[in-house]
Write an enzyme that holds these catalytic residues in place. Structure first.
Site, short mmCIF file in Angstrom:
data_model
loop_
_atom_site.label_atom_id
_atom_site.label_comp_id
_atom_site.label_asym_id
_atom_site.label_seq_id
_atom_site.Cartn_x
_atom_site.Cartn_y
_atom_site.Cartn_z
N ALA A 144 35.53 8.24 -44.38
CA ALA A 144 35.11 6.88 -44.79
C ALA A 144 35.95 5.77 -44.18
O ALA A 144 35.84 4.62 -44.60
CB ALA A 144 35.15 6.77 -46.32
N ALA A 145 36.75 6.09 -43.19
CA ALA A 145 37.68 5.09 -42.64
C ALA A 145 36.96 3.85 -42.14
O ALA A 145 37.37 2.71 -42.41
CB ALA A 145 38.52 5.71 -41.53
N GLY A 146 35.87 4.04 -41.40
CA GLY A 146 35.12 2.90 -40.89
C GLY A 146 34.51 2.06 -42.00
O GLY A 146 34.46 0.83 -41.93
N ASP A 147 34.05 2.73 -43.05
CA ASP A 147 33.47 2.01 -44.19
C ASP A 147 34.53 1.21 -44.93
O ASP A 147 34.28 0.07 -45.36
CB ASP A 147 32.80 2.99 -45.15
CG ASP A 147 31.61 3.71 -44.51
OD1 ASP A 147 30.98 3.11 -43.61
OD2 ASP A 147 31.33 4.85 -44.90
#
Length: 307
Positions: free
Chosen positions: A248-251
């Site tokens: 979920a890093a991009g989110d």
């Protein structure tokens, strides 16, 4: 609400493995878990945990996963009357493989997410009209994305588009986007250019400006991110972090970035805040369980400055 997030909500079925299976290969893994996910939900939860003034619009199925999600969103502090229910399609599901190196491979059955139609959004147009920022992704129908983009453009609301999962977009949509935030893969598809480093990212970003986007941030994973505007390019290094799960890093980056912008931060300042939140998230397992609080982000930034 200063920020409105519209997008997907999935139940993530996660399996930890020594490595991502190749085609036709079976790999015996470790633990499995069910985790709340979906790009829209992840970004909305990242925003509310960063203490943003945020509303979240989504669609789930009339099933156990959908009910669990509504309870979860209520506990996070969202208005659950904005979480719609589809009578026919099940709640979206994502099957996620996570390797020992923190790499991930994801397959999604979108279910009710792809039933979030423009007519579902129509009752909430006042909410959209009075927002400072609207944040969208591409796990809902493009017709709905375009409908919301029209409202944002016509009412001078800043529209942030995270163009994931990667797909081609027309210039009519792109010219209504105030900020687009692709990763290397997504930027490559949008522009037809191979994005492999800062130099190629800058060229792709310039191409996106020519297509009508106002501002571009291309995320480069452990190599940080590149901000490109009509004034030029600026590269931002990533914070150092030992990656366990990058799911979920991009989110997290997008949700916290949007909050910082609603609070009046300039894009460079907002990027540093969002990069810190994303760095924390990769050190934890799961999508939404990995998302940090505002206080955790503040501590991380302070400690990073002291090093």
């Amino acid at each position: 609400m200063k920020l409105v997030v519209v997008g997907s909500s999935n139940m993530d079925l996660v399996i930890s493995l020594p490595r991502i299976p190749a085609i036709g290969e079976t790999v015996l893994g470790g633990k499995s878990s069910m985790v709340f996910g979906g790009k829209g939900a992840n970004q909305a939860v990242a925003a509310i945990r960063a203490e943003g003034d945020v509303a979240y619009i989504a669609k789930v199925g009339n099933d156990l996963f959908g009910e669990n999600m509504k309870n979860h969103f209520q506990q996070e502090g969202f208005q659950t009357d904005l979480i719609l229910t589809d009578a026919d399609e099940p709640t979206g599901i994502a099957q996620i493989f996570v390797s020992d190196k923190g790499e991930n491979s994801i397959a999604v059955a979108p279910g009710a997410n792809m039933k979030l139609a423009p007519e579902d959004i129509e009752p909430f147009t006042d909410l959209l009209r009075h927002a400072q920022v609207i944040l969208l992704q591409l796990e809902t129908p493009l017709d709905t994305v375009a409908y919301i983009a029209d409202h944002a453009y016509n009412n001078n609301v800043k529209l942030i588009l995270n163009p994931a999962p990667a797909q081609l977009l027309n210039e009519d949509l792109l010219k209504k986007v105030w900020l687009i935030t692709p990763n290397e893969t997504e930027a490559s598809l949008l522009t037809g250019m191979d994005v492999v480093d800062q130099e190629s990212a800058a060229k792709a970003a310039q191409h996106l400006l020519k297509m009508g986007v106002k501002n571009v941030i291309i995320t480069l994973g452990e190599n940080g991110s590149l901000l490109h505007t009509e004034k030029g390019s600026e590269h931002f290094k990533a914070y150092r972090a030992k990656a366990i799960d990058t799911t979920a890093a991009g989110d997290v980056f997008n949700g916290t970035l949007a909050v910082a912008i609603t609070e009046g931060s300039a894009l460079p300042e907002a990027i540093r805040f969002a990069a810190a939140a994303a760095a924390i998230s990769v050190t934890r397992e799961g999508a939404q369980p990995s998302i940090p609080s505002r206080s955790e982000i503040a501590v991380f930034i302070r400690e990073a400055k002291d090093k």
